[in-house]
Write a protein that holds these residues in place. Structure first.
Motif, PDB file in Angstrom:
ATOM      1  N   SER A 129      13.013   8.988 -27.833  1.00  0.00           N
ATOM      2  CA  SER A 129      12.413   8.620 -29.100  1.00  0.00           C
ATOM      3  C   SER A 129      12.539   9.809 -30.050  1.00  0.00           C
ATOM      4  CB  SER A 129      10.943   8.250 -28.900  1.00  0.00           C
ATOM      5  OG  SER A 129      10.381   7.863 -30.129  1.00  0.00           O
ATOM      6  N   GLU A 189      11.832  11.372 -33.984  1.00  0.00           N
ATOM      7  CA  GLU A 189      11.145  11.263 -35.257  1.00  0.00           C
ATOM      8  C   GLU A 189      12.162  11.588 -36.347  1.00  0.00           C
ATOM      9  OE1 GLU A 189       7.566  13.530 -37.487  1.00  0.00           O
ATOM     10  OE2 GLU A 189       7.097  12.737 -35.478  1.00  0.00           O
ATOM     11  N   MET A 221      14.557   6.717 -42.235  1.00  0.00           N
ATOM     12  CA  MET A 221      14.933   5.673 -41.277  1.00  0.00           C
ATOM     13  C   MET A 221      16.234   4.974 -41.670  1.00  0.00           C
ATOM     14  SD  MET A 221      14.191   4.003 -38.469  1.00  0.00           S
ATOM     15  CE  MET A 221      12.480   4.348 -38.128  1.00  0.00           C
ATOM     16  N   GLN A 255      10.565  -2.357 -37.677  1.00  0.00           N
ATOM     17  CA  GLN A 255       9.163  -2.741 -37.866  1.00  0.00           C
ATOM     18  C   GLN A 255       8.476  -1.758 -38.810  1.00  0.00           C
ATOM     19  OE1 GLN A 255       7.172  -3.284 -34.123  1.00  0.00           O
ATOM     20  NE2 GLN A 255       9.015  -4.138 -33.183  1.00  0.00           N
ATOM     21  N   GLN A 274       5.002  -0.596 -39.806  1.00  0.00           N
ATOM     22  CA  GLN A 274       3.608  -0.623 -39.368  1.00  0.00           C
ATOM     23  C   GLN A 274       2.794   0.359 -40.191  1.00  0.00           C
ATOM     24  OE1 GLN A 274       4.013   0.151 -35.170  1.00  0.00           O
ATOM     25  NE2 GLN A 274       5.044  -1.795 -34.797  1.00  0.00           N
ATOM     26  N   THR A 289       7.338   3.583 -39.638  1.00  0.00           N
ATOM     27  CA  THR A 289       8.443   2.654 -39.425  1.00  0.00           C
ATOM     28  C   THR A 289       9.072   2.935 -38.070  1.00  0.00           C
ATOM     29  OG1 THR A 289       8.817   2.694 -41.804  1.00  0.00           O
ATOM     30  CG2 THR A 289      10.582   1.796 -40.455  1.00  0.00           C
ATOM     31  N   VAL A 290       9.375   1.865 -37.332  1.00  0.00           N
ATOM     32  CA  VAL A 290       9.878   1.987 -35.969  1.00  0.00           C
ATOM     33  C   VAL A 290      11.133   1.129 -35.815  1.00  0.00           C
ATOM     34  CG1 VAL A 290       9.311   1.628 -33.538  1.00  0.00           C
ATOM     35  CG2 VAL A 290       7.515   2.287 -35.135  1.00  0.00           C
ATOM     36  N   GLY A 315      14.542   5.146 -29.462  1.00  0.00           N
ATOM     37  CA  GLY A 315      13.586   4.751 -30.477  1.00  0.00           C
ATOM     38  C   GLY A 315      13.680   5.698 -31.655  1.00  0.00           C
ATOM     39  N   TYR A 351      11.403   6.789 -35.164  1.00  0.00           N
ATOM     40  CA  TYR A 351      10.074   6.686 -35.746  1.00  0.00           C
ATOM     41  C   TYR A 351      10.022   7.531 -37.001  1.00  0.00           C
ATOM     42  CZ  TYR A 351       5.052   7.424 -36.351  1.00  0.00           C
ATOM     43  OH  TYR A 351       3.776   7.513 -36.861  1.00  0.00           O
ATOM     44  N   GLN A 352       9.652   6.891 -38.105  1.00  0.00           N
ATOM     45  CA  GLN A 352       9.435   7.599 -39.374  1.00  0.00           C
ATOM     46  C   GLN A 352       7.960   7.434 -39.722  1.00  0.00           C
ATOM     47  OE1 GLN A 352      11.933   6.444 -42.688  1.00  0.00           O
ATOM     48  NE2 GLN A 352      10.518   7.364 -44.152  1.00  0.00           N
TER      49      GLN A 352
END
Length: 133
Positions: free
Chosen positions: A81, A83, A87, A106, A108, A112-113, A125, A127-128
């Motif tokens: 994963s 970061e 994104m 997604q 959230q 953002t994922v 993965g 992740y932002q």
């Protein structure tokens, strides 16, 4: 990061033969910006982070060529994963370099994922985090 005297220093990912090593290096260097520390036909070591290889804010990701189907099956390779700051641009680079998006991006409350499969089939993965003021 060190917790209770234990520091995660390296992640090992299994790939199919020498062609898997090259695909992994091309992808993780090109799309994710990892630094290539060393590479042979049987292994590659890349650095993720800003510090040197022994720094608290750096981790090595090693790709090991394997030739047995059992070594490529579930359980032999972790989910990575990352970061990211942007994104959309990272997803675009990943797809351009052979990744496949696994489901929709997604959005959230916490950030953002996205889930992707790299060119060798490993899940990663992205992740932002949501910007805080």
């Amino acid at each position: 990061m060190t917790v209770a005297g234990v520091r995660l220093g390296r992640i090992v990912m299994m790939v199919r033969g020498g062609e898997g090593i090259q695909k992994a290096v091309d992808f993780y260097h090109g799309a994710m910006g990892l630094t290539v520390l060393r590479m042979t036909e049987e292994m590659a070591e890349l650095r993720c982070g800003t510090g040197n290889s022994s720094s608290e804010d750096s981790i090595s990701i090693n790709f090991q060529a394997v030739h047995s189907e059992a070594q490529l099956s579930t359980g032999y390779s972790p989910l990575l994963s990352f970061e990211v700051a942007d994104m959309n641009s990272v997803v675009a680079k990943c797809v351009q370099l052979g990744a496949h998006i696994d489901g929709p991006i997604q959005y959230q409350a916490h950030g953002t994922v996205a889930a992707l499969r790299d060119p060798c089939g490993h899940m990663i993965g992205l992740y932002q985090p949501t910007a805080t003021s």
